[in-house]
Motif scaffolding. Structure first.
Motif, PDB file in Angstrom:
ATOM      1  N   GLU A 212       0.831  -1.205   0.000  1.00  0.00           N
ATOM      2  CA  GLU A 212       0.000   0.000   0.000  1.00  0.00           C
ATOM      3  C   GLU A 212       0.866   1.255   0.000  1.00  0.00           C
ATOM      4  O   GLU A 212       0.542   2.249  -0.646  1.00  0.00           O
ATOM      5  CB  GLU A 212      -0.930   0.023   1.219  1.00  0.00           C
ATOM      6  N   GLY A 213       1.943   1.214   0.742  1.00  0.00           N
ATOM      7  CA  GLY A 213       2.845   2.352   0.811  1.00  0.00           C
ATOM      8  C   GLY A 213       3.709   2.488  -0.424  1.00  0.00           C
ATOM      9  O   GLY A 213       4.082   3.591  -0.820  1.00  0.00           O
ATOM     10  N   GLN A 214       4.040   1.376  -1.052  1.00  0.00           N
ATOM     11  CA  GLN A 214       4.872   1.417  -2.244  1.00  0.00           C
ATOM     12  C   GLN A 214       4.141   2.088  -3.404  1.00  0.00           C
ATOM     13  O   GLN A 214       4.773   2.681  -4.272  1.00  0.00           O
ATOM     14  CB  GLN A 214       5.322   0.017  -2.626  1.00  0.00           C
ATOM     15  N   LYS A 215       2.820   2.023  -3.393  1.00  0.00           N
ATOM     16  CA  LYS A 215       2.044   2.724  -4.418  1.00  0.00           C
ATOM     17  C   LYS A 215       2.182   4.237  -4.263  1.00  0.00           C
ATOM     18  O   LYS A 215       2.062   4.971  -5.228  1.00  0.00           O
ATOM     19  CB  LYS A 215       0.571   2.326  -4.326  1.00  0.00           C
ATOM     20  N   GLN A 216       2.419   4.687  -3.037  1.00  0.00           N
ATOM     21  CA  GLN A 216       2.588   6.103  -2.738  1.00  0.00           C
ATOM     22  C   GLN A 216       4.059   6.422  -2.464  1.00  0.00           C
ATOM     23  O   GLN A 216       4.381   7.340  -1.715  1.00  0.00           O
ATOM     24  CB  GLN A 216       1.750   6.481  -1.502  1.00  0.00           C
ATOM     25  N   GLY A 217       4.954   5.659  -3.059  1.00  0.00           N
ATOM     26  CA  GLY A 217       6.377   5.753  -2.766  1.00  0.00           C
ATOM     27  C   GLY A 217       6.973   7.125  -2.969  1.00  0.00           C
ATOM     28  O   GLY A 217       7.830   7.562  -2.197  1.00  0.00           O
ATOM     29  N   GLY A 218       6.551   7.860  -3.996  1.00  0.00           N
ATOM     30  CA  GLY A 218       7.106   9.183  -4.248  1.00  0.00           C
ATOM     31  C   GLY A 218       6.833  10.153  -3.115  1.00  0.00           C
ATOM     32  O   GLY A 218       7.712  10.930  -2.720  1.00  0.00           O
ATOM     33  N   ILE A 219       5.636  10.086  -2.576  1.00  0.00           N
ATOM     34  CA  ILE A 219       5.279  10.985  -1.471  1.00  0.00           C
ATOM     35  C   ILE A 219       6.054  10.602  -0.210  1.00  0.00           C
ATOM     36  O   ILE A 219       6.569  11.471   0.498  1.00  0.00           O
ATOM     37  CB  ILE A 219       3.754  10.947  -1.231  1.00  0.00           C
ATOM     38  N   LEU A 220       6.153   9.307   0.054  1.00  0.00           N
ATOM     39  CA  LEU A 220       6.890   8.871   1.235  1.00  0.00           C
ATOM     40  C   LEU A 220       8.373   9.223   1.122  1.00  0.00           C
ATOM     41  O   LEU A 220       9.005   9.616   2.108  1.00  0.00           O
ATOM     42  CB  LEU A 220       6.713   7.373   1.448  1.00  0.00           C
ATOM     43  N   LEU A 221       8.918   9.128  -0.079  1.00  0.00           N
ATOM     44  CA  LEU A 221      10.315   9.519  -0.274  1.00  0.00           C
ATOM     45  C   LEU A 221      10.494  11.021  -0.105  1.00  0.00           C
ATOM     46  O   LEU A 221      11.544  11.473   0.361  1.00  0.00           O
ATOM     47  CB  LEU A 221      10.815   9.058  -1.636  1.00  0.00           C
ATOM     48  N   SER A 222       9.499  11.796  -0.466  1.00  0.00           N
ATOM     49  CA  SER A 222       9.571  13.242  -0.228  1.00  0.00           C
ATOM     50  C   SER A 222       9.607  13.534   1.265  1.00  0.00           C
ATOM     51  O   SER A 222      10.368  14.390   1.718  1.00  0.00           O
ATOM     52  CB  SER A 222       8.381  13.955  -0.855  1.00  0.00           C
ATOM     53  N   TRP A 223       8.763  12.848   2.018  1.00  0.00           N
ATOM     54  CA  TRP A 223       8.791  12.990   3.473  1.00  0.00           C
ATOM     55  C   TRP A 223      10.166  12.615   4.004  1.00  0.00           C
ATOM     56  O   TRP A 223      10.745  13.324   4.829  1.00  0.00           O
ATOM     57  CB  TRP A 223       7.733  12.088   4.127  1.00  0.00           C
ATOM     58  N   PHE A 224      10.690  11.484   3.528  1.00  0.00           N
ATOM     59  CA  PHE A 224      11.990  11.016   3.993  1.00  0.00           C
ATOM     60  C   PHE A 224      13.085  12.026   3.663  1.00  0.00           C
ATOM     61  O   PHE A 224      13.950  12.308   4.497  1.00  0.00           O
ATOM     62  CB  PHE A 224      12.292   9.658   3.351  1.00  0.00           C
ATOM     63  N   GLU A 225      13.029  12.579   2.472  1.00  0.00           N
ATOM     64  CA  GLU A 225      14.026  13.571   2.061  1.00  0.00           C
ATOM     65  C   GLU A 225      13.984  14.796   2.968  1.00  0.00           C
ATOM     66  O   GLU A 225      15.028  15.290   3.419  1.00  0.00           O
ATOM     67  CB  GLU A 225      13.779  13.982   0.609  1.00  0.00           C
ATOM     68  N   LYS A 226      12.799  15.299   3.254  1.00  0.00           N
ATOM     69  CA  LYS A 226      12.678  16.489   4.099  1.00  0.00           C
ATOM     70  C   LYS A 226      13.141  16.217   5.523  1.00  0.00           C
ATOM     71  O   LYS A 226      13.755  17.077   6.157  1.00  0.00           O
ATOM     72  CB  LYS A 226      11.238  17.010   4.103  1.00  0.00           C
ATOM     73  N   VAL A 227      12.860  15.029   6.034  1.00  0.00           N
ATOM     74  CA  VAL A 227      13.307  14.689   7.390  1.00  0.00           C
ATOM     75  C   VAL A 227      14.828  14.639   7.443  1.00  0.00           C
ATOM     76  O   VAL A 227      15.443  15.203   8.346  1.00  0.00           O
ATOM     77  CB  VAL A 227      12.690  13.343   7.860  1.00  0.00           C
ATOM     78  N   THR A 228      15.447  13.971   6.469  1.00  0.00           N
ATOM     79  CA  THR A 228      16.908  13.863   6.502  1.00  0.00           C
ATOM     80  C   THR A 228      17.581  15.194   6.205  1.00  0.00           C
ATOM     81  O   THR A 228      18.672  15.452   6.714  1.00  0.00           O
ATOM     82  CB  THR A 228      17.407  12.792   5.524  1.00  0.00           C
ATOM     83  N   GLN A 229      16.954  16.052   5.414  1.00  0.00           N
ATOM     84  CA  GLN A 229      17.514  17.388   5.197  1.00  0.00           C
ATOM     85  C   GLN A 229      17.456  18.211   6.478  1.00  0.00           C
ATOM     86  O   GLN A 229      18.355  18.992   6.766  1.00  0.00           O
ATOM     87  CB  GLN A 229      16.756  18.127   4.092  1.00  0.00           C
ATOM     88  N   ASN A 230      16.398  18.041   7.235  1.00  0.00           N
ATOM     89  CA  ASN A 230      16.198  18.824   8.446  1.00  0.00           C
ATOM     90  C   ASN A 230      17.028  18.304   9.623  1.00  0.00           C
ATOM     91  O   ASN A 230      17.570  19.091  10.395  1.00  0.00           O
ATOM     92  CB  ASN A 230      14.710  18.830   8.811  1.00  0.00           C
ATOM     93  N   THR A 231      17.136  16.981   9.774  1.00  0.00           N
ATOM     94  CA  THR A 231      17.759  16.424  10.968  1.00  0.00           C
ATOM     95  C   THR A 231      18.996  15.579  10.697  1.00  0.00           C
ATOM     96  O   THR A 231      19.646  15.150  11.650  1.00  0.00           O
ATOM     97  CB  THR A 231      16.756  15.541  11.729  1.00  0.00           C
TER      98      THR A 231
END
Length: 153
Positions: free
Chosen positions: A119-138
Motif C-alpha cells: 500500500e505504501g509502495q504505491k505512494q512511494g514518491g510521497i513517502l520519499l519526499s517525506w523522507f528527504e525532508k526529514v533527513t535534510q532537516n535532521t
C-alpha cells in the motif's frame, strides 16, 4: 574434548530455546486497547480531511501504539499512510520543522513501514519526499535510531 569449539553450549542450558517475542519487547510500554486506537484513528482522519495536517502529524507522532496487536497496528498504519499522502509537497518541509527529535523518530518508523508494504509502495514518491525532508532537516540520526530501536509501529 579436543574439538571444544564445536560444542553446543545451549544444549546444556535448560532455559535455552524458550525465548519468545514478548521477551524481546522493551519494558515499560503503555498498553493500549483497540478502543483507544479507534478514537485516535477517527481524530486523525478528521484532522487530515479538514486540512489540519499539523494536528494530524502531531497525533501520528505522539504516543504511537507500540504495544498494540498487529491487526490494530495495521489499521492505525492505514490511517497514518492516508494522512501522510494527503499532504502537498510544498507543505512537508514546514511540517517536519515543527517536530521534536522523538516525533521525527516515530515519523521515520512510519515512513520505513510505508515503504515496506504494498500500500505504501504505491505512494512511494510521497513517502520519499517525506523522507528527504526529514533527513535534510535532521540528518541521518533518526534513521540510525530507527535501526537500533526494538519498538515497532
Amino acid at each position: 574434548m579436543e574439538d571444544w569449539r564445536r560444542i553446543d553450549i545451549d544444549a546444556f542450558d535448560p532455559d535455552s530455546g524458550r525465548l519468545v517475542p514478548e521477551d524481546l519487547a522493551p519494558p515499560n510500554l503503555k498498553s493500549v486497547n483497540a478502543g483507544e486506537i479507534e478514537s485516535k484513528i477517527s481524530q486523525l482522519r478528521s484532522a487530515a480531511t479538514s486540512g489540519d495536517f499539523a494536528t494530524a502529524l502531531q497525533l501520528v507522532t505522539n504516543e504511537p501504539p507500540y504495544s498494540a496487536d498487529e491487526v490494530t497496528k495495521s489499521r492505525y498504519f492505514e490511517a497514518v499512510l492516508s494522512a501522510l499522502t494527503q499532504v502537498r509537497q510544498a507543505e512537508i518541509a514546514n511540517l517536519v520543522k515543527q517536530l521534536s527529535p522523538a516525533q521525527t523518530d516515530v515519523l521515520i518508523k512510519y515512513l520505513y513501514k510505508g515503504m515496506s508494504v504494498p500500500e505504501g509502495q504505491k505512494q512511494g514518491g510521497i513517502l520519499l519526499s517525506w523522507f528527504e525532508k526529514v533527513t535534510q532537516n535532521t540528518g541521518v540520526a533518526p534513521v540510525v535510531r530507527y535501526l537500533s530501536d526494538r519498538r515497532t509501529v
